[in-house]
Design a protein around this motif. Structure first.
Motif, short mmCIF file in Angstrom:
data_model
loop_
_atom_site.label_atom_id
_atom_site.label_comp_id
_atom_site.label_asym_id
_atom_site.label_seq_id
_atom_site.Cartn_x
_atom_site.Cartn_y
_atom_site.Cartn_z
N MET A 1 0.83 -1.18 0.00
CA MET A 1 0.00 0.00 0.00
C MET A 1 0.87 1.25 0.00
SD MET A 1 -2.78 1.06 2.87
CE MET A 1 -4.27 1.72 2.21
N GLU A 2 0.48 2.24 -0.79
CA GLU A 2 1.23 3.48 -0.91
C GLU A 2 1.10 4.30 0.38
OE1 GLU A 2 0.64 7.48 -3.49
OE2 GLU A 2 0.45 5.59 -4.55
N ASP A 3 2.22 4.90 0.80
CA ASP A 3 2.17 5.77 1.98
C ASP A 3 1.31 6.98 1.69
OD1 ASP A 3 3.77 4.22 3.60
OD2 ASP A 3 5.62 5.20 2.97
N ARG A 4 0.44 7.29 2.62
CA ARG A 4 -0.41 8.47 2.49
C ARG A 4 0.13 9.56 3.41
NH1 ARG A 4 -6.14 6.28 3.82
NH2 ARG A 4 -4.95 5.06 5.30
N PRO A 5 0.10 10.82 2.97
CA PRO A 5 0.56 11.89 3.85
C PRO A 5 -0.21 11.87 5.17
CG PRO A 5 0.26 12.72 1.62
CD PRO A 5 -0.29 11.32 1.65
N SER A 6 0.53 12.05 6.26
CA SER A 6 -0.10 12.04 7.59
C SER A 6 0.74 12.89 8.53
CB SER A 6 -0.22 10.62 8.12
OG SER A 6 1.07 10.05 8.30
N ALA A 7 0.13 13.23 9.64
CA ALA A 7 0.85 13.98 10.68
C ALA A 7 0.15 13.78 12.01
CB ALA A 7 0.90 15.47 10.33
N SER A 8 0.93 13.86 13.07
CA SER A 8 0.41 13.85 14.44
C SER A 8 1.06 15.00 15.19
CB SER A 8 0.74 12.54 15.14
OG SER A 8 0.02 11.47 14.57
N ILE A 9 0.26 15.67 16.01
CA ILE A 9 0.74 16.79 16.81
C ILE A 9 0.20 16.62 18.22
CG2 ILE A 9 0.83 19.30 17.04
CD1 ILE A 9 -0.02 19.53 14.10
N GLU A 10 1.01 16.97 19.21
CA GLU A 10 0.57 16.90 20.60
C GLU A 10 0.35 18.30 21.15
OE1 GLU A 10 2.47 15.46 24.78
OE2 GLU A 10 2.59 14.05 23.10
N PHE A 11 -0.76 18.48 21.85
CA PHE A 11 -1.10 19.74 22.49
C PHE A 11 -1.45 19.48 23.95
CE2 PHE A 11 -2.31 20.37 18.05
CZ PHE A 11 -1.78 21.62 17.76
N GLN A 12 -1.19 20.46 24.80
CA GLN A 12 -1.63 20.38 26.18
C GLN A 12 -2.76 21.39 26.38
OE1 GLN A 12 1.33 21.01 29.25
NE2 GLN A 12 0.04 19.96 30.74
N VAL A 13 -3.84 20.94 26.99
CA VAL A 13 -5.00 21.79 27.22
C VAL A 13 -4.66 22.83 28.28
CG1 VAL A 13 -7.43 21.86 27.92
CG2 VAL A 13 -6.55 19.86 26.66
N THR A 14 -4.87 24.11 27.94
CA THR A 14 -4.68 25.21 28.89
C THR A 14 -6.04 25.88 29.12
OG1 THR A 14 -4.30 26.96 27.25
CG2 THR A 14 -2.38 25.61 27.89
N THR A 15 -6.08 26.81 30.05
CA THR A 15 -7.33 27.53 30.30
C THR A 15 -7.78 28.31 29.07
OG1 THR A 15 -6.12 29.38 31.29
CG2 THR A 15 -6.99 27.69 32.79
N ASP A 16 -6.84 28.70 28.20
CA ASP A 16 -7.20 29.41 26.96
C ASP A 16 -7.90 28.50 25.95
OD1 ASP A 16 -6.09 31.76 27.92
OD2 ASP A 16 -4.19 31.47 26.86
N ASP A 17 -7.83 27.19 26.15
CA ASP A 17 -8.41 26.21 25.23
C ASP A 17 -9.79 25.73 25.67
OD1 ASP A 17 -5.96 26.16 23.73
OD2 ASP A 17 -5.13 24.83 25.26
N THR A 18 -10.30 26.25 26.76
CA THR A 18 -11.53 25.72 27.34
C THR A 18 -12.78 26.30 26.69
OG1 THR A 18 -11.64 27.40 29.08
CG2 THR A 18 -10.41 25.35 29.58
N ALA A 19 -13.86 25.59 26.89
CA ALA A 19 -15.16 26.04 26.40
C ALA A 19 -15.50 27.40 27.00
CB ALA A 19 -16.23 25.01 26.74
N ARG A 20 -15.20 27.58 28.26
CA ARG A 20 -15.47 28.87 28.91
C ARG A 20 -14.68 29.99 28.22
NH1 ARG A 20 -15.93 29.77 35.21
NH2 ARG A 20 -17.54 28.29 34.66
N ALA A 21 -13.41 29.79 27.97
CA ALA A 21 -12.57 30.83 27.36
C ALA A 21 -12.99 31.14 25.92
CB ALA A 21 -11.10 30.40 27.38
N LEU A 22 -13.45 30.13 25.21
CA LEU A 22 -13.82 30.33 23.80
C LEU A 22 -15.30 30.60 23.60
CD1 LEU A 22 -11.52 27.67 22.12
CD2 LEU A 22 -11.21 30.15 22.26
#
Length: 132
Positions: A1-22
């Motif tokens: 099978m042909e390799d398909r472009p992919s990526a993984s990124i890690e993020f840490q949830v901060t108070t700026d990322d919360t439902a309340r903040a947004l």
């Protein structure tokens, strides 16, 4: 099978990322709009090295289910795999998981289109020029 472009990124949830903040809810948990933004970042990363000079991608569609909450401090791994490419239209299978538990937090499909950056911005400027 042909390799398909992919990526993984890690993020840490901060108070700026919360439902309340947004303003997408009242709780101090990862907001769905932020999760979608992180998933889109993974789609951009997946195509970064495959585009010609002067090209970029723009979002055209999002179908994502956010199925589990993440508290402030949690580490989230988002990933995108190109699942379909038809001309300039791209579709990515995306998912987010909790790094510690491996729990699925959300997933779906994000669509993007490959565009020439200068042409895209020139059309936008013309459309929004004074008197037009």
């Amino acid at each position: 099978m042909e390799d398909r472009p992919s990526a993984s990124i890690e993020f840490q949830v901060t108070t700026d990322d919360t439902a309340r903040a947004l303003l997408s809810g009242e709780l101090e948990v990862l907001a769905t709009p932020r999760l979608v933004a992180w998933l889109e970042a993974a789609t951009c990363a997946a195509t970064h090295d495959t585009l010609a000079h002067g090209q970029t991608t723009v979002g055209t569609g999002i179908v994502v289910d956010h199925v589990a909450a993440s508290p402030v401090g949690a580490c989230v791994i988002v990933s995108a795999v190109l699942s379909r490419s038809e001309g300039h239209r791209l579709a990515f299978d995306v998912e987010a998981k909790d790094r510690e538990s491996g729990e699925l937090l959300g997933g779906g499909v994000i669509s993007r289109a490959v565009v020439d950056s200068e042409t895209f911005m020139a059309r936008l400027a013309t459309r929004h020029a004074p008197g037009v």
